[in-house]
Design an enzyme around this catalytic site. Structure first.
Site, PDB file in Angstrom:
ATOM      1  N   HIS A  11      -3.048   5.133  11.355  1.00  0.00           N
ATOM      2  CA  HIS A  11      -4.285   4.382  11.591  1.00  0.00           C
ATOM      3  C   HIS A  11      -4.189   3.288  10.753  1.00  0.00           C
ATOM      4  CE1 HIS A  11      -8.924   4.204  12.900  1.00  0.00           C
ATOM      5  NE2 HIS A  11      -8.185   3.310  13.043  1.00  0.00           N
TER       6      HIS A  11
ATOM      7  N   GLU B  35      -5.875  -4.698  11.764  1.00  0.00           N
ATOM      8  CA  GLU B  35      -5.490  -3.708  10.627  1.00  0.00           C
ATOM      9  C   GLU B  35      -5.142  -4.906   9.307  1.00  0.00           C
ATOM     10  OE1 GLU B  35      -6.201  -0.369   9.530  1.00  0.00           O
ATOM     11  OE2 GLU B  35      -7.026  -0.824  11.866  1.00  0.00           O
TER      12      GLU B  35
ATOM     13  N   HIS C 241      -8.271  -5.244   6.580  1.00  0.00           N
ATOM     14  CA  HIS C 241      -7.841  -4.290   5.331  1.00  0.00           C
ATOM     15  C   HIS C 241      -6.880  -4.863   4.493  1.00  0.00           C
ATOM     16  CE1 HIS C 241     -10.528  -1.150   7.176  1.00  0.00           C
ATOM     17  NE2 HIS C 241      -9.776  -1.397   8.290  1.00  0.00           N
TER      18      HIS C 241
END
Length: 270
Positions: A83, A132, A136
């Protein structure tokens, strides 16, 4: 004592020539400003949103992800996929550092296999990876071993292979089934294998159901990329730990007392 210091100060100022006095005052002011800025920098660093202490390597179970959304998941993988790799603090840390898929072209084969966009079947779709990285990766990049897109995605793949969650669960006899598992048994198996406690999230039972559905397992790493226990942060906001929500359903920390379903295929929505 104070009167003596003031007298000496006044005496020095009166003796200085205007030009020399100007330079002296300017130098003193610059030094004071520098000290103040440095002090302010260190004072703010503890609360800086980009200051993080650990990483979460999140695996999700594609079948459960498909169950959570109305998207047409086409034959989701029957193995745990990535993920994301998430610092425990901060998000969207550098909005000017845009995702560029060409920087990870050498990783593309592994990315498609182990980090697929479960909700969108197109092999060329990169929006999931862009998300992502933007949210992040730009935060994780404060660590030297993650300070480029290739390093960030490459290291996540490396950690995924190192953890090898799919093999661990199979060795423990935990595999997709129509039967239910005890959450305590799953936790014991993972802790025994890895020596640390991961964070396990489930989809709560729907109306008429008795079991929760396992959906995500997160492993925590230190900044030295060593496995560590996943313990909840005390105080402060933590956007990374918000429950995963897709559509109207969301994952939350699994309940130890509820039977746990590990589905082998997507069931129709009620």
């Amino acid at each position: 004592m104070l009167k003596s210091l003031l007298w000496q100060w006044t005496y020095l100022i009166n003796k200085m020539k205007p030009a020399k006095l100007h330079c002296w005052i300017l130098g003193w002011f610059s030094m004071a400003l520098c000290c103040w800025c440095t002090s302010d920098k260190f004072t703010q660093s503890d609360n800086h949103p980009h200051t993080w202490k650990k990483l979460y390597l999140a695996h999700h179970w594609p079948v459960t992800v498909c169950k959570m959304t109305a998207n047409d998941c086409q034959d989701p993988p029957k193995y745990w996929t990535i993920h994301g790799l998430w610092p425990d603090k901060g998000e969207d840390c550098n909005r000017t550092w845009h995702f560029n898929v060409t920087e990870i072209k050498d990783l593309m084969s592994d990315m498609r296999q182990y980090w697929p966009d479960v909700l969108h079947s197109s092999l060329n779709r990169t929006q999931f990876w862009k998300h992502e990285w933007d949210k992040h990766g730009t935060c994780a990049a404060t660590l030297e071993v993650l300070n480029s897109q290739k390093k960030y995605f490459g290291k996540a793949l490396e950690l995924y292979q190192h953890v090898d969650l799919n093999s661990c669960l199979l060795k423990a006899g935990i595999k997709p089934s129509s039967s239910y598992y005890k959450m305590t048994a799953i936790k014991e198996a993972l802790t025994r294998f890895y020596g640390v406690m991961p964070k396990i999230q489930c989809l709560p039972p729907e109306e008429g159901e008795e079991a929760q559905t396992i959906g995500q397992i997160e492993f925590c790493f230190t900044k030295e990329l060593q496995l560590r226990n996943c313990t909840a942060l005390k105080g402060g906001s933590n956007a990374m730990q918000a429950p995963l929500k897709l559509g109207t359903e969301e994952l939350s920390v699994c309940n130890d007392t509820l039977p746990t379903y590990y589905p082998s295929e997507v069931q129709d929505h009620k």
